[in-house]
Design a protein around this motif. Sequence first.
Motif, PDB file in Angstrom:
ATOM      1  N   PHE A  39       0.841  -1.199   0.000  1.00 15.17           N
ATOM      2  CA  PHE A  39       0.000   0.000   0.000  1.00 15.17           C
ATOM      3  C   PHE A  39       0.872   1.243   0.000  1.00 15.17           C
ATOM      4  N   LEU A  40       0.278   2.326  -0.495  1.00 16.70           N
ATOM      5  CA  LEU A  40       0.903   3.642  -0.458  1.00 16.70           C
ATOM      6  C   LEU A  40      -0.121   4.654   0.024  1.00 16.70           C
ATOM      7  N   PHE A  41       0.305   5.574   0.867  1.00 20.32           N
ATOM      8  CA  PHE A  41      -0.494   6.755   1.150  1.00 20.32           C
ATOM      9  C   PHE A  41      -0.246   7.733   0.009  1.00 20.32           C
ATOM     10  N   LEU A  42      -1.312   8.131  -0.650  1.00 17.36           N
ATOM     11  CA  LEU A  42      -1.223   8.966  -1.846  1.00 17.36           C
ATOM     12  C   LEU A  42      -1.792  10.341  -1.516  1.00 17.36           C
ATOM     13  N   THR A  43      -0.943  11.366  -1.542  1.00 15.69           N
ATOM     14  CA  THR A  43      -1.406  12.682  -1.127  1.00 15.69           C
ATOM     15  C   THR A  43      -1.062  13.761  -2.146  1.00 15.69           C
ATOM     16  N   ASN A  44      -1.977  14.697  -2.320  1.00 15.58           N
ATOM     17  CA  ASN A  44      -1.759  15.858  -3.181  1.00 15.58           C
ATOM     18  C   ASN A  44      -1.142  17.020  -2.408  1.00 15.58           C
ATOM     19  N   ASN A  45      -0.629  16.763  -1.234  1.00 17.97           N
ATOM     20  CA  ASN A  45       0.051  17.793  -0.457  1.00 17.97           C
ATOM     21  C   ASN A  45       1.549  17.708  -0.753  1.00 17.97           C
ATOM     22  N   SER A  46       2.089  18.773  -1.329  1.00 19.60           N
ATOM     23  CA  SER A  46       3.509  18.770  -1.720  1.00 19.60           C
ATOM     24  C   SER A  46       4.401  19.422  -0.676  1.00 19.60           C
ATOM     25  N   GLN A  47       3.827  19.879   0.438  1.00 18.14           N
ATOM     26  CA  GLN A  47       4.605  20.638   1.414  1.00 18.14           C
ATOM     27  C   GLN A  47       5.618  19.782   2.162  1.00 18.14           C
ATOM     28  N   ARG A  48       5.176  18.623   2.650  1.00 14.96           N
ATOM     29  CA  ARG A  48       6.039  17.803   3.510  1.00 14.96           C
ATOM     30  C   ARG A  48       6.789  16.759   2.706  1.00 14.96           C
ATOM     31  N   ASN A  49       8.011  16.427   3.155  1.00 15.96           N
ATOM     32  CA  ASN A  49       8.702  15.294   2.567  1.00 15.96           C
ATOM     33  C   ASN A  49       8.237  14.015   3.256  1.00 15.96           C
ATOM     34  N   CYS A  50       8.686  12.872   2.754  1.00 15.35           N
ATOM     35  CA  CYS A  50       8.185  11.583   3.253  1.00 15.35           C
ATOM     36  C   CYS A  50       8.466  11.395   4.739  1.00 15.35           C
ATOM     37  N   ARG A  51       9.637  11.819   5.185  1.00 15.47           N
ATOM     38  CA  ARG A  51       9.986  11.662   6.592  1.00 15.47           C
ATOM     39  C   ARG A  51       9.031  12.453   7.487  1.00 15.47           C
ATOM     40  N   ASP A  52       8.671  13.657   7.052  1.00 13.18           N
ATOM     41  CA  ASP A  52       7.743  14.480   7.825  1.00 13.18           C
ATOM     42  C   ASP A  52       6.368  13.814   7.920  1.00 13.18           C
ATOM     43  N   VAL A  53       5.920  13.234   6.801  1.00 17.92           N
ATOM     44  CA  VAL A  53       4.613  12.569   6.790  1.00 17.92           C
ATOM     45  C   VAL A  53       4.621  11.357   7.713  1.00 17.92           C
ATOM     46  N   VAL A  54       5.715  10.583   7.672  1.00 18.71           N
ATOM     47  CA  VAL A  54       5.854   9.417   8.559  1.00 18.71           C
ATOM     48  C   VAL A  54       5.796   9.859  10.017  1.00 18.71           C
ATOM     49  N   ALA A  55       6.472  10.964  10.341  1.00 10.78           N
ATOM     50  CA  ALA A  55       6.473  11.464  11.720  1.00 10.78           C
ATOM     51  C   ALA A  55       5.076  11.897  12.149  1.00 10.78           C
TER      52      ALA A  55
END
Length: 272
Positions: A39-55
Motif C-alpha cells: 500500500f501507499l499513502f497517496l497525497t496531493n500535499n507537496s509541502q512535507r517530505n516523506c519523513r515528515d509525513v511518517v512522523a
Amino acid sequence: MKKDIGFLIDMDGVIYRGGELIPGAKEFITKLLREDFPFLFLTNNSQRNCRDVVAKLSRMGIEVGEKHIFTCAIATARYLASQKPNGTAYVIGEGGLLTALHQNGYSIVDDEPDYVVIGEGRTIMLESVDKAINMVMRGSKLIATNLDPYCPSSNDSIRSGCGAFVSMIELATGKKAFSAGKPSPVMMRIAKAELETRSANTIMIGDTMETDILGGVQMGFKTVLTLTGSTKKEDLKAFAYRPDHIIQSINDLINPEIFDSIIDREMVLSHG
C-alpha cells in the motif's frame, strides 16, 4: 508472501481529519501490514517530505515507513526528470517539493529555468508570483504539483490550494499548467508501478470524487469512496462516473465481509 492486490490510500478525510485519526484507520493499516498487502499513502500535499509525513502519522499512532508515502511532489519530480533529465526549476513551494526535485537531479534556479513549478505554500508572496509570470512569458514551462483549488484546514475551514495560485499565473500568461498530481494518470501510474500490481488489482480509497475516484476510474483501478471527507453521498448524482464501492468510513474496512467484497475480483457495487 506479498499479495498481488495493492492499495492506494488518500490521507486527509480518509485516515485523519485535521489532527485526529478517523476511527478504524490504525486498525486498517495494521491489517494491511500484518497480511502483507502492499500500500501507499497517496497525497496531493507537496509541502512535507516523506519523513515528515511518517512522523505525523507516528504521532497519531500509525507506524509506517517512508516507502509507504507517495506525494504529488514526488510524482512531479519524477515526471520532470523523465522529460528533461538534470533540468532546472524555479519553485514556488516548500520543503517536500524542493527535496523531491533535488533527489531527482533538478537544480533550483532564479533565472531562465526550464520549468516554473508551483506547489502548496503558506508564505507565497506576490513578488514570487510576478517573477513566475515573467518566466513563463519568456518560455519556461508551467507545472503544477496539483490543481486542487483549496485544502482542508485543521480548524474545519479551508485555505487556498495550489490550483488557486496556478490560476493567477495561467490567467496572466494565457498558458495552461501541466499537473502531475491526482487525478493525473502520471501520478496514478507511477504509484501503481511502486505497488507492482495490475490495474484491476489496484484499489484506490479516497474521499474526493474529483481527484481520488476520478484518477482511479481513469486508470481502471477499483475505487472506494469513503464519506468522511469532501464528497457526500448526495453529491454523487452530479458526476458522470461513480465509485465501485461506497463506505461510511475507513472503519467499515475492519469488517471482514466488506473487506473481502472489495478485494474480490467480482466487486460488489456498493455498501452503505
